[in-house]
Design a protein around this motif. Structure first.
Motif, short mmCIF file in Angstrom:
data_model
loop_
_atom_site.label_atom_id
_atom_site.label_comp_id
_atom_site.label_asym_id
_atom_site.label_seq_id
_atom_site.Cartn_x
_atom_site.Cartn_y
_atom_site.Cartn_z
N ARG A 7 -0.99 8.02 3.03
CA ARG A 7 -0.42 9.08 3.85
C ARG A 7 0.22 7.66 4.69
O ARG A 7 1.71 8.89 4.94
N GLN A 8 0.36 7.10 5.10
CA GLN A 8 1.03 6.43 5.97
C GLN A 8 2.21 6.33 5.07
O GLN A 8 2.42 5.13 4.76
N GLY A 29 -3.46 7.69 -3.11
CA GLY A 29 -3.61 6.40 -2.58
C GLY A 29 -2.94 6.00 -3.38
O GLY A 29 -3.79 5.28 -3.84
N THR A 40 -2.60 0.57 -4.79
CA THR A 40 -2.35 -0.08 -4.11
C THR A 40 -2.22 -1.42 -4.61
O THR A 40 -1.90 -1.49 -6.18
N PHE A 81 -13.15 -0.23 -0.85
CA PHE A 81 -14.35 -0.44 -1.93
C PHE A 81 -15.21 -1.07 -2.13
O PHE A 81 -15.37 -2.58 -1.97
N LYS A 132 -5.78 4.39 14.18
CA LYS A 132 -4.12 4.81 13.81
C LYS A 132 -3.96 4.97 12.28
O LYS A 132 -4.66 4.34 11.11
N ARG A 169 -10.20 4.20 9.53
CA ARG A 169 -9.87 5.08 10.72
C ARG A 169 -11.14 6.24 10.35
O ARG A 169 -11.12 6.02 12.15
N GLU A 211 -3.78 -0.68 -8.33
CA GLU A 211 -5.13 -0.13 -8.35
C GLU A 211 -4.87 0.69 -7.66
O GLU A 211 -4.91 1.38 -6.88
N ILE A 212 -6.24 1.71 -8.21
CA ILE A 212 -6.65 3.12 -7.81
C ILE A 212 -7.95 3.78 -8.05
O ILE A 212 -8.52 3.83 -8.57
N ALA A 213 -8.76 4.06 -6.71
CA ALA A 213 -9.97 4.62 -6.46
C ALA A 213 -9.83 5.97 -7.22
O ALA A 213 -8.89 6.63 -6.10
N GLY A 216 0.68 -1.67 0.10
CA GLY A 216 0.18 0.32 -0.01
C GLY A 216 0.48 1.26 -0.04
O GLY A 216 1.75 1.54 0.84
N GLY A 250 -3.78 4.72 7.94
CA GLY A 250 -3.14 3.69 7.57
C GLY A 250 -4.06 1.90 7.84
O GLY A 250 -3.35 1.04 7.19
N ASP A 251 -4.80 3.24 7.84
CA ASP A 251 -6.01 1.02 8.61
C ASP A 251 -7.10 1.73 7.29
O ASP A 251 -7.21 -0.43 7.47
N GLY A 252 -6.40 1.78 6.12
CA GLY A 252 -6.90 1.55 5.11
C GLY A 252 -8.55 1.51 4.40
O GLY A 252 -9.21 2.75 5.01
N LYS A 253 -8.75 0.59 3.42
CA LYS A 253 -10.25 1.67 2.80
C LYS A 253 -10.58 0.30 2.13
O LYS A 253 -10.42 -0.76 2.06
N1 LIG Z 1 -7.21 6.49 -3.46
C1 LIG Z 1 -7.07 4.71 -3.26
N2 LIG Z 1 -6.82 4.16 -4.39
C2 LIG Z 1 -6.50 2.49 -3.97
N3 LIG Z 1 -5.80 2.16 -2.86
C3 LIG Z 1 -6.08 3.17 -1.92
C4 LIG Z 1 -5.91 4.28 -1.80
N4 LIG Z 1 -5.75 4.92 -0.87
C5 LIG Z 1 -5.17 4.98 -0.03
N5 LIG Z 1 -5.03 3.11 -0.64
C6 LIG Z 1 -4.83 2.64 -0.17
O1 LIG Z 1 -4.72 1.83 1.84
C7 LIG Z 1 -3.43 2.38 2.44
C8 LIG Z 1 -3.92 3.06 3.49
O2 LIG Z 1 -4.46 4.52 3.69
P1 LIG Z 1 -3.29 5.86 4.16
O3 LIG Z 1 -3.54 6.48 2.78
O4 LIG Z 1 -1.78 5.46 4.34
O5 LIG Z 1 -3.84 5.72 5.03
P2 LIG Z 1 -5.53 5.95 5.64
O6 LIG Z 1 -6.08 4.39 5.84
O7 LIG Z 1 -4.82 5.95 7.59
O8 LIG Z 1 -6.28 6.65 4.86
C9 LIG Z 1 -2.62 2.98 0.90
O9 LIG Z 1 -1.51 2.07 1.59
C10 LIG Z 1 -3.51 2.15 -0.36
O10 LIG Z 1 -3.11 1.01 -0.08
#
Ligand SMILES: Nc1ncnc2c1ncn2[C@@H]1O[C@H](COP(=O)(O)OP(=O)(O)O)[C@@H](O)[C@H]1O
Ligand SMILES: Nc1ncnc2c1ncn2[C@@H]1O[C@H](COP(=O)(O)OP(=O)(O)O)[C@@H](O)[C@H]1O
Ligand SMILES: Nc1ncnc2c1ncn2[C@@H]1O[C@H](COP(=O)(O)OP(=O)(O)O)[C@@H](O)[C@H]1O
Lengths: 465, 112, 465, 465, 112, 112
Positions: free
Chosen positions: B38-39, E27, E29, B92, B85, E103, E62-64, B35, B87-90
């Motif tokens: 932001r983390q 972000g 992945t 979709f 914290k 988060r 992969e990008i959202a 990933g 980096g918890d993720g998303k």
């Molecule tokens: N727009 C995006 N498209 C695809 N994956 C994303 C996207 N944004 C974040 N991610 C995935 O989610 C993880 C966590 O996102 P991050 O920005 O580090 O912290 P948080 O989840 O706290 O917002 C990333 O390491 C990445 O794998």
């Protein structure tokens, strides 16, 4: 905290039991020593150091073997032990374990030549009483030793290096007890202290003509000095430092079993340097030590696999190699006094005890000795130290007892030597932990532990593509 | 039906899986991913060569669900994967036209 | 091209500096040699070959040790060096590095028995002048050597095999300089040439009673012959071949650090064969060499980690093992003439220099010596070769200087020997590169480099599931 | 079933050809033995055991070497062979292969001290006829051997342990033939049987003063006893057990070539223990054996790579290491009787034959000898056993023939010894397979094979993250 | 919103990532995949056993993204991942119904 | 267009790939995944520590196809991946808005 003390109590009891068995408590022990010393002074004690005082000519065959034996023990430590341990942790902590073994090994090597050898093997200038516990500083910096110095039939420098490897390997064994959560700086500080106030005195007591040697205890290649010592230290630290995050909940399987196999095999091979090398000569006894070492290990492999198959239905590679190490540990003190069949029995029995310790005992007490240093080295070490008193009897093909010594009295002596080692090591380890923990800390932060020590402590990752 | 895909912290996988199984989700497909977000990552140094490893190991879980279970699954994941914290993720959610179980040939919600 | 020449200039300057220090330029050198030879003829030169002329009876102890020492050097090469290097490259080039080391080792072994041993160690039939540089072809195909031939106190066949391992290991060290981009066929051709016109003459000059030996230079186990030689060749080739695609831009972290640890540990263990074996006997000096080797390495581990921690905040495993190798390299020429404390100093200092070379110097000049052969073997080798002149003084516990030799004059001699090696090796490597590059090519295509040499050069992949 | 018999026929023909070549069929052989024994009784037979009867004083140099040689052979088995094999299978079967080698090694070690040594090396009490085939049980449990027992110039315990390693390694070699589909319990049972009715008698016949020794056959370090024996057993089992599921259809590339390289390198290094150790002394012959071993292996590396490059366009690492092992196998029986140039030729030729066997022959017959035990050990072993009769001629730098023996007659003797080994081993292996297969089964279920033996047989996985 | 999934050559990953970050994508992945396509694999040979390894190592990113950024992201990827040689890969665009940041619980474009 | 994603047993990959290539599918992207479902995992035991490994190694194949080929591809996969035993896997079909070939810039069905 309370819980830890209650757990430490178990070890205390264990050792008290051993001492109690000897019909004389630790306190009597202390006062009895000078008396006893007189009693056993004429005994033909089987200690390695005995050879040291003989006619000073170098035998090239013995020297050739001892150079090689020394190298073999080095190989046991690096890469042997490092891989044996490294393969068992999770990949995020692989390098940290390799590093801990590697740097401990290096640091102890230096300390050995600076003051270790002197304290362990030179005569002190203190009271006879002090002499029982430690030597002096006369040979610090290897002062006075030259290429012409002879120890028995080999150059003294070779003897110094051979003993160095034992002193460097033993602390490295402890690494398995606190793997995956230790702070690197704290570990180095602890190791320095432990080397100084645990390893050196015990080594002196057993091989430097000190207390335990004088008692008539038999420890041919280091059952007490190396294995019980390291095992007990690992157990005490595991209890004090506490379990890994997620221990018992998350799976923590070995990340690379082939590495562990490599490590175990090198330990096995290197152990001949350890055991046969302790004869300090290439002679007939060396031959007996060799065959005993080999088949004790082999029997222990089968022992562990047998009980594992009976209890769990499958024989595992980790079981096989754990068995091998248990057998090697157990035969270590005994290898020159038992016969081949005694070696097989000892290896087999030791692996059963070690199996029980790693599975049942550990669960019962609930400590997280990450890589089972106590379960294997501690427990099999105790089995070996005590068992030799039985198996050295001629009935079992052993060399028999010295004049005036019976199986029972030898057993008592062995139990005392084990008890002294356990108590000394446990107390000193506890004190050292408390000091180091308050000075630099012994455990990393939870976040570092989660992320893994490789990147957080050492800035590296074990595997990339 | 929907395909729910969630990127979470690896050590949360077990918890998420159990939580999902409690609400009746029977099948999950898991992929190890890297990933970037932001983390921040970390720095590695090899004999003077400094590499910024800016990705973080994550796991992606994919679950095909019926429309009516969708909300519950999202909620379950966000609760069980939460550490609070960065980096918890998303999570979709994508439309899913069709599902088929290979073994039986069942299709639609029966195949989930 | 211009850039390369300017970079080569740096090496030139470095060596000129060394020669300049000796107050006699390279040209004078050439003309002064015969004169000097006379001057030093009576000197009790400490060269390995000295023992060769003595009473021809075999000592079984010495022979036992030398057989083992030989095997240890083999283990240094394969798998030791192969893994040390292999772990550091990207996984797509893993097999290519293993292959380069493995096949170089095999090919050199054959060349050694065909003509190498003869050229390095037999007397030539040429002018005394030629004799200074190389031996003859009288012992080609090991002609005339039988199981009864004796060299010193060991069978000549054992001596031949022991020296074979040095000749096979040295070219293999160079592999680290051009890893991940070299053409396999070009490499083999280059290695054959380098063995012939660099290794054999330098070996003869140092150990075969040639030029450098006659000067009174001390190189107990191969600082010039092996390490400076390989280091310089690697540097020159790295400059000529150019950096890897993406060097400095893409990350190229080691793909398998545990492999590198295994390799380093086997190098460490094997080094006893290298250093202690160079005594050609199992005696008191062997003992001194042994302890020196061990603690120079240990001190160097701590040296590297210390400076790394001070500068970067973290101690890394790659740092620890790089330190170890630096220390081992530095003690190689010195191990029989310094005392234990001298060994510690030498190891410590060498690792600091090597650290500086691998980090600052490399960046400053901008070459891509993939695995730091120059930074570690070249630089620590120079530190060892020069440093021994200081540390062999009795003040530092060393053996002291020969009659009529002062610290300063020994230093000058050492600097000359280093300078000769650097200049000879650099020029010959340059010429060989030019030839081989125009005949079969030295570098693979960009596409092969991108894809990785394992599949494109060898049709294999290191890891499958 | 039919197919298997027809394939077995090929082996039968092969051995009949060999025996036929000797102009005397197996039946005549049997009746001719006593007569022949008389004829060759005075011959100065080159068998290891010869030294055993000499003056009983221990030489410390020889002992030092033999202790080390023993350890080296242990390292060949674990981790050497285990890794060499393990790297070549798919990762799901990695641990099963390591386990098979590890446990076989341990089990055979025990059997050796219990009855193996006695049956192989002690005098039987039976008829002179029986004595030709096997010894007795007088030394069972190493009865009567003490640290003071001497064998030649070394302690008998060292000789016992050295021979133990051969007995433990040989069955472990067979593992490569049925890897990735064998049932663990079935394998252990088979190995116990094979050790008893194949290894021990053949060992006695060759080194225990039995039939083949009396014929005047030369097998210095175990070409027949170890390599042909293991190779033939593997072939027969591969045919009987049948190919792996998906063999020839799905890709089954090695899962970890670096492990295979480590294994091969340790085999190479350990082989010096094997070959040079078979001299049982550190002397001039040991030196000759050493150089021969090294360069036969080196030549074989180049031989295999050459033919591979010519035929396929690329030189592979697996080719290189396969070549090395082929060369080492071929030089094993020959290492003390050929000269260096003979060793090079033998290594080179053997690797070509082994290449042909692993590629063409295997495809032609269509068996799945998973890791080419027959192709490498069997075929190169035969090349070595026969080729030495030619290359031991003084023309090729060899030691020459005994009085009254010509190249042709030596060749006939060698061919007979090979033929006896093949026939004996093939028949006994066939019978043992049939018995064990019907008692506990030799092959796992299809589902277990699909899933992999690591989890299904041993409840472990080699790699986790 | 859209989920953009692109299969590209591994050594182009850094370039693509930087280009995306420049246009404000925060972000990503990334998954290591094996690609089968027009680009050919290679042959491996082990002691006479020949295996055609017909897949090629690729990475999938992969990008959202919000609807309005979609076009720009596609353009950016196709520019930065381009080598012009066969096997450069593909970009796939899928509808994305919902996104949630674990988060904070944010949903929709705020969660990207 | 559709994106067909199928989770299958690893040893079936070759068969499925060949079957797909026969019906004209030219590109596939394959990912190694872990599957949790009705099919059970196994137990591993390390010195008394018992771990239930409840995932199974699976491979996920992704294929972008034109609408008209969709049915045929699904059929082909379900036939060639079938063993009839539990754990054979699932086929998921998702809408695909757009495809672009990076090398040529082609879009839509031309890019498949
Ligand atoms: N727009 C995006 N498209 C695809 N994956 C994303 C996207 N944004 C974040 N991610 C995935 O989610 C993880 C966590 O996102 P991050 O920005 O580090 O912290 P948080 O989840 O706290 O917002 C990333 O390491 C990445 O794998
Ligand atoms: N229809 C498809 N569905 C899924 N992935 C595809 C498809 N076509 C191609 N790919 C992926 O794109 C990669 C590149 O495709 P390829 O045909 O080799 O070259 P190009 O990108 O130049 O057209 C393939 O390795 C595969 O991973
Ligand atoms: N709802 C789901 N969402 C995502 N993946 C699923 C789902 N159900 C099953 N799977 C995947 O399909 C694989 C096979 O499913 P399983 O229930 O074990 O057997 P079967 O395919 O016979 O129904 C699982 O290992 C998992 O990877």
């Amino acid at each position: 905290m309370n819980k830890i003390f209650s757990k430490l109590g178990v070890i205390g009891l264990l050792s008290l039991f051993l001492l109690g068995f000897t019909q004389t408590g630790i306190s009597n022990e202390v006062f009895d020593i000078t008396k006893e010393t007189v009693l056993v002074a004429e005994q033909d004690v089987l200690v390695v150091e005995a050879a040291v005082e003989e006619v000073p000519t170098i035998n090239s065959g013995d020297t050739a073997w001892m150079i090689v034996a020394t190298i073999l023990v080095i190989v046991m430590a690096i890469p042997g032990l490092a891989l044996f341990y490294g393969g068992l942790v999770r990949s995020k902590n692989m390098l940290s374990v390799l590093m801990q073994v590697f740097v401990t090994f290096s640091l102890m090597s230096l300390l050995w030549v600076i003051y270790g050898y002197s304290v362990a093997f030179s005569d002190g200038t203190g009271t006879p009483w002090g002499q029982m516990i430690a030597g002096g500083f006369g040979a610090a910096f290897l002062n006075g030793i030259t290429p012409d110095s002879v120890s028995g039939t080999i150059p003294e420098f070779v003897f110094v290096t051979f003993q160095l490897t034992f002193a460097a390997l033993t602390p490295a064994l402890i690494v398995g007890g606190f793997a995956e959560r230790i702070k690197f700086s704290g570990m180095l500080l602890f190791m320095t202290g432990w080397f100084t106030i645990v390893y050196l005195p015990i080594c002196h007591m057993v091989w430097g003509g000190g207390l335990i040697a004088e008692m008539g205890a038999i420890d041919f290649a280091g059952g007490t000095v190396v294995h019980i010592n390291a095992g007990v230290a690992a157990l005490v630290l595991a209890l004090l430092i506490g379990p890994r995050l997620g221990f018992g909940k998350e799976p923590m399987p070995p990340h690379n079993m082939p590495m562990t196999l490599i490590g175990a095999a090198l330990l096995w091979a290197g152990w001949f340097g350890f055991n046969v090398g302790s004869e300090l000569a290439a002679d007939g006894v060396a031959g007996a030590v060799m065959i005993n070492t080999q088949i004790a290990a082999a029997a222990a492999v089968l022992g562990w696999l047998l009980i594992e198959t009976l209890q769990k239905g499958k024989a595992s590679l980790l079981g096989g190699v754990s068995g091998a190490i248990s057998g090697l540990v157990a035969i270590t003190p005994a290898c020159a006094v038992v016969g081949p069949m005694g070696a097989i029995i000892l290896g087999f029995v030791a692996s059963i005890f070690a199996y029980w310790a790693c599975t049942s005992l550990k669960k019962a007490i609930g400590y997280d000795d990450s890589l089972d240093v106590f379960g294997i080295h501690g427990v099999a070490g105790i089995v070996g130290a005590l068992g030799l008193a039985i198996l050295m009897a001629p009935t079992f093909g052993g060399v028999g007892f010295d004049e005036g010594v019976s199986m029972a009295s030898q057993f008592v002596i062995q139990a005392k030597s084990v008890g002294i080692t356990i108590v000394w090591c446990a107390i000193a380890t506890f004190v050292l932990y408390k000091i180091v923990n308050s000075v630099v800390g012994m455990r990393v932060s939870d976040e570092s532990e989660r992320t893994g020590l490789d990147t957080t402590s050492h800035g590296e990752t074990a595997y990339h593509s | 039906m929907k395909l729910i895909s969630a990127v979470i912290k690896p050590f949360k996988l077990d918890e998420v899986r159990e939580a999902l199984s409690e609400i009746g989700v029977q099948g999950i497909t898991v992929t190890e991913v890297k990933g970037f977000g932001r983390q921040k990552g970390h720095t590695e140094l090899y004999r003077g060569a400094e590499y910024v490893i800016d990705f973080l190991p994550k796991v992606k879980i994919e679950i095909a669900v019926s429309d009516k279970l969708t909300k519950k699954v999202i909620e379950t994941i966000s609760k069980s994967a939460l550490t609070g914290k960065i980096g918890d993720g998303k999570i979709f959610v994508m439309p899913l036209d069709e599902v088929q179980r290979i073994r039986t040939g069942e299709t639609g919600e029966d195949a989930l």
